[in-house]
Write a protein that holds these residues in place. Structure first.
Motif, short mmCIF file in Angstrom:
data_model
loop_
_atom_site.label_atom_id
_atom_site.label_comp_id
_atom_site.label_asym_id
_atom_site.label_seq_id
_atom_site.Cartn_x
_atom_site.Cartn_y
_atom_site.Cartn_z
N LEU A 114 2.97 3.52 1.96
CA LEU A 114 1.82 2.61 1.96
C LEU A 114 1.28 2.41 0.54
CD1 LEU A 114 0.21 1.03 4.10
CD2 LEU A 114 -1.43 2.92 4.15
N SER A 115 1.29 3.47 -0.26
CA SER A 115 0.89 3.34 -1.66
C SER A 115 1.82 2.38 -2.41
CB SER A 115 0.90 4.71 -2.35
OG SER A 115 -0.10 5.55 -1.82
N LYS A 116 3.10 2.39 -2.07
CA LYS A 116 4.05 1.47 -2.68
C LYS A 116 3.77 0.02 -2.28
CE LYS A 116 7.07 3.82 -5.19
NZ LYS A 116 7.16 3.64 -6.66
N VAL A 117 3.39 -0.18 -1.01
CA VAL A 117 3.05 -1.53 -0.55
C VAL A 117 1.85 -2.06 -1.33
CG1 VAL A 117 2.14 -2.85 1.40
CG2 VAL A 117 4.02 -1.26 1.76
N GLU A 118 0.82 -1.26 -1.45
CA GLU A 118 -0.36 -1.67 -2.22
C GLU A 118 0.04 -2.03 -3.65
OE1 GLU A 118 -4.65 0.36 -3.25
OE2 GLU A 118 -2.83 1.43 -3.83
N PHE A 174 9.95 -3.04 1.15
CA PHE A 174 8.88 -4.01 1.04
C PHE A 174 8.91 -4.78 -0.28
CE2 PHE A 174 4.55 -5.39 0.07
CZ PHE A 174 4.21 -6.06 1.24
N GLU A 175 9.31 -4.09 -1.35
CA GLU A 175 9.25 -4.73 -2.67
C GLU A 175 10.14 -5.95 -2.80
OE1 GLU A 175 8.87 -0.19 -3.36
OE2 GLU A 175 10.11 -1.56 -2.15
N SER A 176 11.16 -6.05 -1.95
CA SER A 176 12.11 -7.15 -2.10
C SER A 176 11.45 -8.51 -1.80
CB SER A 176 13.34 -6.92 -1.22
OG SER A 176 12.97 -6.81 0.15
N GLY A 186 8.54 -8.53 0.62
CA GLY A 186 7.28 -8.25 1.31
C GLY A 186 6.06 -8.95 0.74
N PRO A 187 5.85 -8.90 -0.58
CA PRO A 187 4.68 -9.59 -1.15
C PRO A 187 4.66 -11.09 -0.85
CG PRO A 187 5.57 -8.02 -2.73
CD PRO A 187 6.55 -8.08 -1.59
N LYS A 188 5.84 -11.72 -0.86
CA LYS A 188 5.91 -13.15 -0.54
C LYS A 188 5.54 -13.39 0.92
CE LYS A 188 7.16 -17.51 -1.32
NZ LYS A 188 7.22 -18.09 0.03
N VAL A 189 5.94 -12.49 1.81
CA VAL A 189 5.58 -12.60 3.23
C VAL A 189 4.07 -12.54 3.38
CG1 VAL A 189 5.70 -11.42 5.46
CG2 VAL A 189 7.77 -11.72 4.09
N VAL A 190 3.44 -11.58 2.70
CA VAL A 190 1.98 -11.46 2.77
C VAL A 190 1.31 -12.71 2.23
CG1 VAL A 190 0.00 -10.20 1.83
CG2 VAL A 190 1.97 -8.95 2.71
N PHE A 191 1.81 -13.22 1.11
CA PHE A 191 1.25 -14.44 0.52
C PHE A 191 1.34 -15.61 1.50
CE2 PHE A 191 1.74 -18.35 -1.97
CZ PHE A 191 0.63 -18.29 -2.81
N ASP A 192 2.48 -15.73 2.16
CA ASP A 192 2.67 -16.81 3.13
C ASP A 192 1.72 -16.66 4.32
OD1 ASP A 192 4.62 -17.95 1.57
OD2 ASP A 192 6.30 -17.14 2.73
N LEU A 193 1.53 -15.45 4.79
CA LEU A 193 0.63 -15.23 5.92
C LEU A 193 -0.80 -15.60 5.56
CD1 LEU A 193 1.93 -11.82 7.34
CD2 LEU A 193 2.01 -14.04 8.49
N PRO A 221 17.51 -4.42 -0.02
CA PRO A 221 17.20 -3.45 -1.07
C PRO A 221 16.51 -4.11 -2.25
CG PRO A 221 19.47 -3.21 -0.31
CD PRO A 221 18.95 -4.49 0.28
N ALA A 222 15.54 -3.41 -2.82
CA ALA A 222 14.82 -3.93 -3.98
C ALA A 222 15.48 -3.42 -5.26
CB ALA A 222 13.37 -3.49 -3.94
N PRO A 223 15.63 -4.27 -6.27
CA PRO A 223 16.16 -3.80 -7.55
C PRO A 223 15.18 -2.83 -8.21
CG PRO A 223 15.40 -6.08 -7.73
CD PRO A 223 15.32 -5.72 -6.29
#
Length: 533
Positions: A61-65, A182-184, A186-193, A207-209
């Protein structure tokens, strides 16, 4: 907070908690909720917070934030909230509630083991695992329900398969389930929502680079610091396989920063260098790179010791093969991690004693050795770890696809070889994950009813609980309050003795005759539905 925070991140209550300072002690969250009345759960699974904002969080969860902040979402629009304090943050401005899950429906290996522990001790099992109850409690939060029309519920974490494979993501009204790193995307998904775009109900992130893996801002429970991601051994049922070959994060500018955050902001005195296979840090293939592993350990050790002599480092996962391949490296690392006679836990996925299943499902597990020699590899690898003061938590999986009675006989043969070693042998029900997860499913009661498998479960648990009792002081060692530590240690010793004695008096005849179900599908569905209505 005013009219609400735009993005609220949280986790199941049992997952969000650091369990009085000992994440290992969180295992009891797999107990059914009839064993966890509110006065116990509210105390044991307390989440330290400041005005509802969690002081620490599950590492994922810390990584998601951190990923959302790096993506450019303003700090004031994101909060990691205690699941017990959501009312402080939900309001008219809230658009997303993100929930990190480890066992939302009680179908994980931990819940399966706990069922077997209670069942074999002839103790009642009623309700659903407390960890699952703590997830459902979020969904029925009154303030959330009041604002539900303008809030999207996004669920992620290592156990999202439980929701998608059963269809409960739809039954529970979850808008989006995110599977993968999530890093791959995930942030774009949140932005879209947030912006009202159409997002599929299930999103798969690859996988995230390395350069997209962020540095945490909120300290992690257990002082966790990720040093590698992925594995590359290719076991067909394992989630880390989906992350591809092992990737190692740099110490300078990344690992060192997360160590400092966990110590300076989180107050952690032990830093766990987290990896799916720690002794392959820096490796380019299957073979370890001892120099890189030792350099990481030396640098981490030097950094934590700069805060005081009582600060320590630990690690969490290994395979037997890499230990046997490079015993000198293990010894040198142990001189830092287990200095001064200290003992620590390390987890090992033993998985099977059967060379046949090893070849079929996990041929990379034993490399560079041969499947025919795997039992000896496991025995010698655990022996090396014991010699360097690691207690191994070793898991062996039952109900693997294509499993036959001969394979269980091999498991029993391996178990016999491990009796004199310091290893906690947890039998696991096969968890449908990764490439195989849609092909099979575990039926816990049928495994117990089968004389051969039931006997293996019993023998493995006697060994596991006996060794757990012997090393119980390690499980509670990090608890903050010495009085609570002493109390839980005494209670734990009593319970272990009670259960072990029951197991030793338990007969195979009883296993054959006992046909009660943990919960058939109809009963399980009823309990879940009642929990949210």
């Amino acid at each position: 907070m005013g009219n609400g925070v735009k993005i609220i991140l949280t986790a199941e209550g049992a997952t969000a908690s650091e369990t009085l300072g000992s994440t290992v002690a969180g295992f009891i969250s797999a107990l059914p909720d009839n064993y966890m009345p509110p006065f116990i759960s509210n105390f044991y699974f307390k989440v330290e917070n400041k005005k509802g904002i969690a002081k620490k969080a599950p590492y994922g969860l810390s990584k998601v934030e951190a990923a959302l902040l790096d993506f450019g979402i303003p700090r004031e629009d994101i909060v990691i909230a205690s699941p017990y304090e959501l009312d402080r943050f939900i309001g008219d401005n809230t658009r997303i509630l993100g929930i990190y899950v480890m066992d939302p429906l009680g179908l994980s290996f931990g819940s399966g083991i706990t069922y077997w522990i209670l069942k074999l001790a002839n103790l009642p099992y009623k309700g659903i695992p407390y960890i699952s109850r703590s997830f459902l409690n979020i969904l029925i939060n009154k303030t959330l329900l009041k604002h539900r029309k303008h809030i999207k519920i996004l669920v992620g974490g290592p156990a999202t398969w439980q929701l998608t494979d059963t269809g409960y993501n739809k039954k529970l009204g979850i808008d989006v389930v995110y599977e993968g790193e999530f890093e791959s995307i995930g942030p774009k998904v949140v932005f879209d929502l947030i912006n009202g775009a159409n997002v599929p109900s299930i999103v798969y992130g690859g996988p995230a680079p390395l350069d997209k893996i962020p540095i945490i801002r909120t300290p992690a429970n257990g002082g966790l610091v990720e040093v590698t991601r992925g594995c590359g051994r290719g076991c067909s049922f394992c989630t880390p396989t989906l992350s591809g070959m092992i990737k190692s994060l740099p110490f300078e500018g990344h690992i060192e920063k997360e160590i400092k955050i966990n110590i300076e902001k989180g107050g952690s005195k032990d830093i766990t260098l987290h990896s799916e296979e720690f002794f392959r840090y820096g490796a380019k293939g299957i073979d370890p790179d001892p120099e890189k592993v030792l350099n990481l350990v030396k640098k981490s050790y030097k950094l934590v010791k700069s805060y005081g002599d009582d600060y320590t480092i630990s690690t969490d996962f290994t395979t037997a093969a890499v230990v046997l391949e490079s015993p000198k490296m293990v010894q040198e690392v142990g001189e830092y991690i287990n200095e001064g006679g200290r003992w620590t836990y390390i987890e090992m996925g033993i998985e099977t004693g059967s060379p046949r299943l090893l070849k079929k499902l996990m041929p990379g597990k034993v490399l560079p050795f041969k499947p025919e020699n795997y039992q000896e590899v496991v025995e010698q690898g655990i022996g090396i770890l014991n010699d360097n003061r690691w207690i191994v938590v070793g898991t062996i999986i039952l109900n693997l696809p294509g499993e036959k009675d001969d394979d269980i006989l091999k498991d029993l043969e391996l178990l016999d070889k491990l009796k004199k070693l310091r290893v906690i042998t947890f039998p696991l029900p096969f968890i449908p994950m990764g490439a195989l997860r849609h092909r099979d499913f575990t039926i816990l009661d049928k495994l117990l009813e089968n004389p051969l498998r039931g006997e293996f479960i019993r023998e493995a648990l006697i060994k596991a609980l006996s060794e757990s009792k012997r090393s119980l002081n390690l499980a509670v060692d990090k608890m903050y309050n010495p009085i609570i530590k002493s109390l839980i240690l005494n209670i734990g010793n009593y319970i272990m003795d009670f259960v072990i004695n029951r197991y030793k008096n338990y007969s195979t005849t009883y296993i054959e005759k006992t046909r009660e179900m943990i919960e058939n599908e109809e009963t399980f569905n009823k309990n879940l539905i009642e929990s949210i209505t």
